[in-house]
Enzyme design. Structure first.
Site, PDB file in Angstrom:
ATOM      1  CG  ASN A 150      -0.134   6.822  -2.467  1.00 47.18           C
ATOM      2  OD1 ASN A 150      -0.516   5.903  -1.781  1.00 47.18           O
ATOM      3  ND2 ASN A 150       0.320   7.917  -2.285  1.00 47.18           N
ATOM      4  N   GLY A 161       0.660  20.365   1.402  1.00 43.41           N
ATOM      5  CA  GLY A 161       1.941  19.650   1.676  1.00 43.41           C
ATOM      6  C   GLY A 161       2.554  18.946   0.728  1.00 43.41           C
ATOM      7  CG  LEU A 210      -3.388 -10.951   7.898  1.00 39.22           C
ATOM      8  CD1 LEU A 210      -4.235 -11.888   7.646  1.00 39.22           C
ATOM      9  CD2 LEU A 210      -2.558 -10.689   6.302  1.00 39.22           C
ATOM     10  CG  ASP A 267       0.939  -8.508   7.192  1.00 41.96           C
ATOM     11  OD1 ASP A 267       0.065  -7.871   7.603  1.00 41.96           O
ATOM     12  OD2 ASP A 267       1.845  -7.830   6.302  1.00 41.96           O
ATOM     13  CG  ASP A 315       0.841  -5.576  16.026  1.00 39.85           C
ATOM     14  OD1 ASP A 315      -0.348  -5.189  15.391  1.00 39.85           O
ATOM     15  OD2 ASP A 315       1.715  -5.070  16.179  1.00 39.85           O
ATOM     16  CE  LYS A 347       8.147   4.254   6.822  1.00 38.98           C
ATOM     17  NZ  LYS A 347       8.147   2.773   6.944  1.00 38.98           N
ATOM     18  CB  THR A 405       8.293  10.687   3.012  1.00 42.20           C
ATOM     19  OG1 THR A 405       7.243  10.678   2.076  1.00 42.20           O
ATOM     20  CG2 THR A 405       7.788  11.220   4.289  1.00 42.20           C
ATOM     21  CB  SER A 412       9.446   7.202   2.731  1.00 46.71           C
ATOM     22  OG  SER A 412       8.909   7.882   1.965  1.00 46.71           O
ATOM     23  CE1 TYR A 471       2.443  -2.694  -5.418  1.00 44.77           C
ATOM     24  CE2 TYR A 471       3.059  -0.650  -4.373  1.00 44.77           C
ATOM     25  CZ  TYR A 471       3.209  -1.436  -5.629  1.00 44.77           C
ATOM     26  OH  TYR A 471       3.346  -1.084  -6.797  1.00 44.77           O
ATOM     27  CB  ILE A 472       6.858  -3.101  -0.534  1.00 43.05           C
ATOM     28  CG1 ILE A 472       6.165  -1.652  -1.423  1.00 43.05           C
ATOM     29  CG2 ILE A 472       8.205  -3.128  -1.078  1.00 43.05           C
ATOM     30  CD1 ILE A 472       6.825  -0.389  -0.847  1.00 43.05           C
ATOM     31  CE1 TYR A 499       4.953   6.077   6.215  1.00 47.81           C
ATOM     32  CE2 TYR A 499       5.438   7.725   4.869  1.00 47.81           C
ATOM     33  CZ  TYR A 499       5.415   6.343   5.163  1.00 47.81           C
ATOM     34  OH  TYR A 499       6.152   5.573   4.386  1.00 47.81           O
TER      35      TYR A 499
END
Ligand code: NAD
Ligand code: WQD
Length: 337
Positions: free
Chosen positions: A198, A293, A33, A31, A58, A152, A126, A124, A11-12, A148
């Site tokens: 999301n 959370g 995929l 990627d 990968d 990060k 996060t 993030s 996406y990004i 997750y």
């Protein structure tokens, strides 16, 4: 000059590829995929008028990485590849540590072999702990509540250590708030597999008729209307921030974190109304229980990115909703359709 986008079919990354090509860089995508489609490469070409080089592979495969670095003159890596679901990370922590942390280590080892010393990292918001005052600045205390987020934070620390060990190393740690929206062409956008976790992809799937109604997670938060508040930013603005970060990495050594957000909080109910306004479609919802959370409210202080990167989010909430809807209704089944 070539920029390697690991996870660049996602996406990004796909939006960053478009902006890099528009800014005159060559883009190389690696990627596996796992969460994207090869079809995105042709879409990037249609928008940008130039095709990024594409390798299916990968980041944990050092031979695949060596091939990419051997066949391209890579100046800087934008490390996006990874797994990103908070609930999945709690269920499968080892997969997350292996992919996100192990993948970064493999990438950095091959970068060191090839003397590539510039990296822009997808971090993030996060990483901030829940006790921080809002808005969050880059010095708000960190402290994650899920695996997750911890991946990060660990990656940020690894990159800081690499910068401390090598005076020529440059790491730009971009802490994204909540990216939403899609390219205004409607050719690339967010295409989550299964039921989205999301808010924005959930709303747009309700609007297109693929899901029945939105459940708002909690209506009794201490916020202006009782629903959770976040800093949503347009993915095209976010992508432009990466172009600035690549320029910054070329001129600065060391490791530095930047918040990328708009600095404005939007509640879930405000988002539903904005989406209805942009699409002309009613979004049915119910107020349900709080999601474990979740934090009531946070948004960015993004003034450091403005000062140091010369970047500021420019697109509005209406732009984010309009472009999400344009992508969703033109691609009701995502890339596979
Ligand atoms: P995405 O899933 O669309 O993109 C990630 C891409 O990485 C996918 O194309 C996937 O196939 C690929 N990938 C996964 N594991 C890989 C591996 N081991 N090797 C090679 N490729 C691999 O997600 P996105 O939303 O574009 O997120 C990109 C990055 O930004 C991620 O690191 C994510 O954690 C981070 N991020 C995302 C958000 C968000 O809300 N979307 C917010 C903050 C940070
Ligand atoms: C936004 C708001 C929900 C879905 C997550 C990750 C974070 C980052 C971005 C990667 C909250 C509410 C949501 C729904 C709802 N990703 N909501 N009904 O939780 O802020 O951040 O994505 O780094 O790490 O945690 O984003 O879009 O899930 O939620 O009411 O069906 O929408 O409670 O207030 P979040 P989100």
């Amino acid at each position: 000059m070539s920029i390697l986008l690991t996870g660049g079919a996602g996406y990004i990354g796909s939006h960053i590829a478009v902006e890099l090509l528009a800014a005159g860089y060559d883009a190389v995508v690696l990627d596996n995929l796992k969460n994207s489609s090869a079809a995105v490469i042709g879409r990037i070409e249609r928008i940008a008028g130039k095709r990024p080089a594409f390798y299916q592979g990968d980041i944990n495969d050092s031979d695949a990485l060596r091939r990419v670095f051997g066949e391209n003159d890579i100046d800087c890596v934008i490390q996006l590849a990874g797994l990103k679901s908070v609930p999945e990370s709690a269920a499968k922590p080892l997969d997350y540590y292996r992919c996100n942390v192990g993948g970064l280590l493999t990438l950095l080892e091959v970068m060191a072999e090839k003397s590539v010393k510039r990296v822009v990292f997808s971090s993030s918001a996060t990483v901030y702990g829940s006790s921080g005052e809002i808005p969050y600045t880059e010095s708000t205390p960190t402290g994650c509540t899920n695996p997750y987020g911890r991946t990060k934070l660990m990656c940020e620390e690894i990159l800081r250590d690499c910068a401390a060990a090598d005076a020529e190393f440059s790491a730009v740690l971009l802490r994204y708030f909540n990216p939403i929206g899609a390219h205004p062409s409607g050719l690339i956008g967010e295409d989550p597999q299964g039921v989205p976790n999301n808010l924005m992809p959930y709303i747009s799937r309700v609007a297109v008729g693929a899901l029945e109604k939105l459940t708002i997670y909690g209506g009794d938060y201490p916020t202006r209307d009782g629903t959770g508040v976040r800093d949503y930013l347009h993915v095209v603005d976010l992508a432009k921030g990466h172009v600035r970060a690549v320029g910054y990495a070329a001129q600065h050594t060391g490791a530095r974190a930047f918040n990328l957000g708009t600095g404005k909080g939007v509640s879930v109910l405000e988002m539903v109304r904005a989406f209805e306004r942009a699409s002309g479609v009613k979004v049915p919802y119910v107020i349900g229980e709080r999601r474990a959370g979740d934090i009531a409210e946070y948004y960015a202080d993004a003034s450091l990115a403005q000062k140091e990167l010369g970047w500021r989010a420019e697109l509005s909430l209406d732009d984010m909703c309009r472009d999400t809807w344009n992508w969703q209704k033109s691609n009701p089944h995502g890339y596979e359709g």
